[in-house]
Design a protein around this motif. Structure first.
Motif, PDB file in Angstrom:
ATOM      1  N   ILE A  65      -9.202  35.546  52.766  1.00  0.00           N
ATOM      2  CA  ILE A  65      -8.199  36.320  53.505  1.00  0.00           C
ATOM      3  C   ILE A  65      -8.234  35.968  54.989  1.00  0.00           C
ATOM      4  N   LEU A  66      -9.435  35.730  55.492  1.00  0.00           N
ATOM      5  CA  LEU A  66      -9.567  35.404  56.911  1.00  0.00           C
ATOM      6  C   LEU A  66      -9.104  33.982  57.219  1.00  0.00           C
ATOM      7  N   GLY A  67      -9.064  33.141  56.200  1.00  0.00           N
ATOM      8  CA  GLY A  67      -8.521  31.798  56.386  1.00  0.00           C
ATOM      9  C   GLY A  67      -9.337  30.914  57.299  1.00  0.00           C
ATOM     10  N   THR A  68     -10.670  31.137  57.321  1.00  0.00           N
ATOM     11  CA  THR A  68     -11.497  30.331  58.221  1.00  0.00           C
ATOM     12  C   THR A  68     -11.653  28.894  57.752  1.00  0.00           C
ATOM     13  N   ARG A  93      -4.668  29.139  71.126  1.00  0.00           N
ATOM     14  CA  ARG A  93      -5.968  29.810  71.029  1.00  0.00           C
ATOM     15  C   ARG A  93      -5.813  31.320  71.162  1.00  0.00           C
ATOM     16  N   LYS A  94      -4.963  31.738  72.092  1.00  0.00           N
ATOM     17  CA  LYS A  94      -4.753  33.167  72.307  1.00  0.00           C
ATOM     18  C   LYS A  94      -4.132  33.812  71.089  1.00  0.00           C
ATOM     19  N   ASN A  95      -3.131  33.130  70.504  1.00  0.00           N
ATOM     20  CA  ASN A  95      -2.447  33.678  69.337  1.00  0.00           C
ATOM     21  C   ASN A  95      -3.391  33.762  68.143  1.00  0.00           C
ATOM     22  N   THR A  96      -4.209  32.704  67.960  1.00  0.00           N
ATOM     23  CA  THR A  96      -5.165  32.683  66.854  1.00  0.00           C
ATOM     24  C   THR A  96      -6.193  33.792  67.002  1.00  0.00           C
ATOM     25  N   ASN A  97      -6.722  33.963  68.197  1.00  0.00           N
ATOM     26  CA  ASN A  97      -7.715  35.000  68.447  1.00  0.00           C
ATOM     27  C   ASN A  97      -7.130  36.388  68.199  1.00  0.00           C
ATOM     28  N   ASN A  98      -5.904  36.618  68.665  1.00  0.00           N
ATOM     29  CA  ASN A  98      -5.266  37.920  68.466  1.00  0.00           C
ATOM     30  C   ASN A  98      -5.049  38.213  66.985  1.00  0.00           C
ATOM     31  N   THR A  99      -4.599  37.192  66.247  1.00  0.00           N
ATOM     32  CA  THR A  99      -4.339  37.365  64.814  1.00  0.00           C
ATOM     33  C   THR A  99      -5.621  37.676  64.063  1.00  0.00           C
ATOM     34  N   GLU A 100      -6.670  36.899  64.352  1.00  0.00           N
ATOM     35  CA  GLU A 100      -7.949  37.129  63.668  1.00  0.00           C
ATOM     36  C   GLU A 100      -8.526  38.488  64.025  1.00  0.00           C
ATOM     37  N   GLN A 133      -0.292  39.000  54.363  1.00  0.00           N
ATOM     38  CA  GLN A 133       1.088  38.533  54.184  1.00  0.00           C
ATOM     39  C   GLN A 133       2.017  39.150  55.233  1.00  0.00           C
ATOM     40  N   ILE A 134       1.848  40.440  55.463  1.00  0.00           N
ATOM     41  CA  ILE A 134       2.688  41.148  56.422  1.00  0.00           C
ATOM     42  C   ILE A 134       2.419  40.657  57.844  1.00  0.00           C
ATOM     43  N   LEU A 135       1.145  40.415  58.135  1.00  0.00           N
ATOM     44  CA  LEU A 135       0.775  39.937  59.463  1.00  0.00           C
ATOM     45  C   LEU A 135       1.381  38.562  59.731  1.00  0.00           C
ATOM     46  N   ASP A 136       1.321  37.678  58.740  1.00  0.00           N
ATOM     47  CA  ASP A 136       1.879  36.330  58.893  1.00  0.00           C
ATOM     48  C   ASP A 136       3.394  36.364  59.062  1.00  0.00           C
ATOM     49  N   SER A 137       4.038  37.330  58.395  1.00  0.00           N
ATOM     50  CA  SER A 137       5.504  37.413  58.469  1.00  0.00           C
ATOM     51  C   SER A 137       5.996  38.043  59.767  1.00  0.00           C
ATOM     52  N   LYS A 138       5.102  38.754  60.455  1.00  0.00           N
ATOM     53  CA  LYS A 138       5.434  39.460  61.700  1.00  0.00           C
ATOM     54  C   LYS A 138       6.533  40.506  61.510  1.00  0.00           C
ATOM     55  N   LEU A 140       6.158  43.642  60.717  1.00  0.00           N
ATOM     56  CA  LEU A 140       5.786  44.965  61.203  1.00  0.00           C
ATOM     57  C   LEU A 140       5.273  44.915  62.633  1.00  0.00           C
ATOM     58  N   ARG A 141       5.690  43.897  63.366  1.00  0.00           N
ATOM     59  CA  ARG A 141       5.261  43.778  64.761  1.00  0.00           C
ATOM     60  C   ARG A 141       5.695  45.024  65.530  1.00  0.00           C
ATOM     61  N   GLY A 142       4.781  45.563  66.305  1.00  0.00           N
ATOM     62  CA  GLY A 142       5.075  46.772  67.072  1.00  0.00           C
ATOM     63  C   GLY A 142       4.535  48.029  66.420  1.00  0.00           C
ATOM     64  N   ARG A 143       4.247  47.959  65.118  1.00  0.00           N
ATOM     65  CA  ARG A 143       3.647  49.099  64.419  1.00  0.00           C
ATOM     66  C   ARG A 143       2.134  49.074  64.631  1.00  0.00           C
ATOM     67  N   SER A 144       1.529  50.243  64.632  1.00  0.00           N
ATOM     68  CA  SER A 144       0.087  50.306  64.847  1.00  0.00           C
ATOM     69  C   SER A 144      -0.656  49.656  63.686  1.00  0.00           C
ATOM     70  N   ASN A 145      -1.808  49.077  64.001  1.00  0.00           N
ATOM     71  CA  ASN A 145      -2.630  48.431  62.982  1.00  0.00           C
ATOM     72  C   ASN A 145      -3.011  49.414  61.880  1.00  0.00           C
ATOM     73  N   GLU A 146      -3.337  50.644  62.279  1.00  0.00           N
ATOM     74  CA  GLU A 146      -3.788  51.633  61.289  1.00  0.00           C
ATOM     75  C   GLU A 146      -2.655  52.052  60.366  1.00  0.00           C
ATOM     76  N   ALA A 147      -1.443  52.195  60.908  1.00  0.00           N
ATOM     77  CA  ALA A 147      -0.297  52.557  60.069  1.00  0.00           C
ATOM     78  C   ALA A 147      -0.014  51.448  59.053  1.00  0.00           C
ATOM     79  N   GLN A 148      -0.100  50.195  59.505  1.00  0.00           N
ATOM     80  CA  GLN A 148       0.128  49.069  58.606  1.00  0.00           C
ATOM     81  C   GLN A 148      -0.951  49.023  57.512  1.00  0.00           C
ATOM     82  N   ALA A 149      -2.215  49.212  57.920  1.00  0.00           N
ATOM     83  CA  ALA A 149      -3.319  49.167  56.964  1.00  0.00           C
ATOM     84  C   ALA A 149      -3.200  50.291  55.938  1.00  0.00           C
ATOM     85  N   ALA A 150      -2.839  51.490  56.399  1.00  0.00           N
ATOM     86  CA  ALA A 150      -2.686  52.630  55.497  1.00  0.00           C
ATOM     87  C   ALA A 150      -1.559  52.393  54.498  1.00  0.00           C
ATOM     88  N   ALA A 151      -0.450  51.837  54.979  1.00  0.00           N
ATOM     89  CA  ALA A 151       0.682  51.545  54.101  1.00  0.00           C
ATOM     90  C   ALA A 151       0.312  50.479  53.069  1.00  0.00           C
TER      91      ALA A 151
END
Length: 305
Positions: A65-68, A93-100, A133-138, A140-151
Motif C-alpha cells: 500500500i505504501l508503494g515503497t 520530493r515535496k509532493n512525494t513526502n506529503n503523499t506518503e 486509490q482515493i488519495l491517488d485520484s485526488k 477528496l482533496r480538501g477533505r480532512s484525512n480523518e473524514a476520508q479514513a473513516a469513510a
C-alpha cells in the motif's frame, strides 16, 4: 479462546466467525467475544536448509500500500543544473513526502478506529487500499484525512459484508456523520462502483448478541423485520430502526424482555425512534411472528408503544 465461555452453555465448543470477527456459541447464538487474533506464524521456517542464515528473519514485509518498492522515476539534478530542473525535483520530493505522510497518517487512523470497534485485519487492509486509490485520484482533496479514513473504513465494512453504522464509525472518530457521509458518496462516485444495500438482517446477529438474547429471539426478530419490509409497513425507516423495533417486539413477547432504551443504545438509535417504528408493526403483528415462536407474553398483551 480457552478463557471464553458462553454464560448459558459453559461446555459448548465456541465457533469462530472469521469474516465478522466474532466468537459465537453454536447452542444459543450469543456473541461471546468480538475480536479474533491470528496466532499463526507470519513467516515460513527454513530450519532444514543447509544455509547458516535464517531466511525467516528478514524484518517486516514490504507494505504494498505504501508503494515503497515501485518503479516510479525520480528526478535527480546534478551540479550546474538549471533552475527549472531543480524546481521540478524539489516539487516532486515535496509532493512525494506529503503523499506518503498523508497515507501513513491515514493508515494509523484506520488501524486505531478498527481496533476500537474490533474489526479484523482484512477489513483494515481493504479500507487502506481504498484510501490509497482515493488519495491517488485526488478526488477528496480538501477533505480532512480523518473524514476520508473513516469513510474508507465504513466502505470496507459494507464491501466485506460486515457493515457498521455511521454512528459506530463516528463514535471512534473525531468527525461528524455528515462529513463521513459526504466522503462516502464521493468514494462511490470516484471508484464508479456500487455496493449492496444494507438490510436489518445485517445487524441482527450482532445486536442480539450484544443484548445477550437467545437465538430463538434473534430468529423471530429477523423474521419480523423481513416480513415488515415485505408488507411495506416501514417505508422510509432505516434498516437499523427496523432491526431495533423487531428486536423490541420479539423480546417483549419472550421471557428475555429488553426495553426500547436498552435496544436503542446497542443499535445506535433513539429510544423514541425504536418505539415509533415498533408502533408501525403493531397493526399486522399476527402476520409478523414465525408460527413456531413460543410466546411468553400473548400478542394481546404486548406493549402499545
Amino acid at each position: 479462546m480457552a478463557s471464553l465461555t458462553c454464560p448459558r452453555h459453559p461446555d459448548a465448543h465456541l465457533v469462530e466467525d472469521h469474516r465478522a470477527g466474532d466468537i459465537i456459541c453454536p447452542e444459543c447464538g450469543v456473541v461471546v467475544g468480538d475480536r479474533l487474533v491470528d496466532v499463526g506464524t507470519e513467516w515460513r521456517s527454513f530450519s532444514n536448509e543447509r544455509s547458516g542464515t535464517d531466511p525467516s528473519r528478514v524484518g517486516a514485509p514490504e507494505n504494498p500500500i505504501l508503494g515503497t518498492g515501485d518503479l516510479s522515476t525520480s528526478i535527480m539534478v546534478g551540479f550546474g543544473a538549471s533552475e527549472s530542473s531543480q524546481g521540478l525535483a524539489n516539487a516532486q520530493r515535496k509532493n512525494t513526502n506529503n503523499t506518503e505522510r498523508q497515507l501513513n497518517q491515514a493508515l494509523g487512523i484506520i488501524r486505531d478506529m478498527s481496533e476500537r470497534i474490533h474489526l479484523t485485519r482484512p477489513i483494515q487492509d481493504s479500507a487502506a487500499k481504498v484510501f490509497k486509490q482515493i488519495l491517488d485520484s485526488k478526488a477528496l482533496r480538501g477533505r480532512s484525512n480523518e473524514a476520508q479514513a473513516a469513510a474508507c473504513l465504513y466502505f470496507a465494512c459494507r464491501k466485506e459484508g460486515v457493515p457498521r453504522t455511521f454512528k459506530e464509525i463516528c463514535a471512534v472518530s473525531r468527525v461528524s456523520k455528515r462529513d463521513i457521509g459526504k466522503c462516502f458518496k464521493l468514494i462511490l462516485k470516484t471508484l464508479e462502483t456500487s455496493i449492496e444495500q444494507i438490510t436489518s438482517a445485517d445487524f441482527m446477529s450482532r445486536f442480539c448478541g450484544n443484548l445477550n438474547l437467545h437465538v430463538s429471539v434473534q430468529a423471530a426478530a429477523t423474521r419480523i423485520a423481513k416480513k415488515a419490509v415485505e408488507l411495506d409497513l416501514v417505508a422510509g425507516r432505516s434498516p437499523i430502526s427496523i432491526a431495533a423495533a423487531a428486536i423490541y417486539m420479539a423480546s417483549q413477547a419472550s421471557t428475555e424482555k429488553r426495553s426500547a432504551k436498552e435496544i436503542g443504545e446497542i443499535a445506535g438509535a433513539a429510544e423514541q425512534t425504536v418505539r415509533q417504528t415498533y408502533k408501525l408493526l403493531l397493526p399486522r403483528v399476527r402476520e409478523l411472528f414465525p408460527q413456531e415462536f413460543k410466546f411468553d407474553t400473548p400478542i394481546e398483551q404486548l406493549p402499545s408503544s
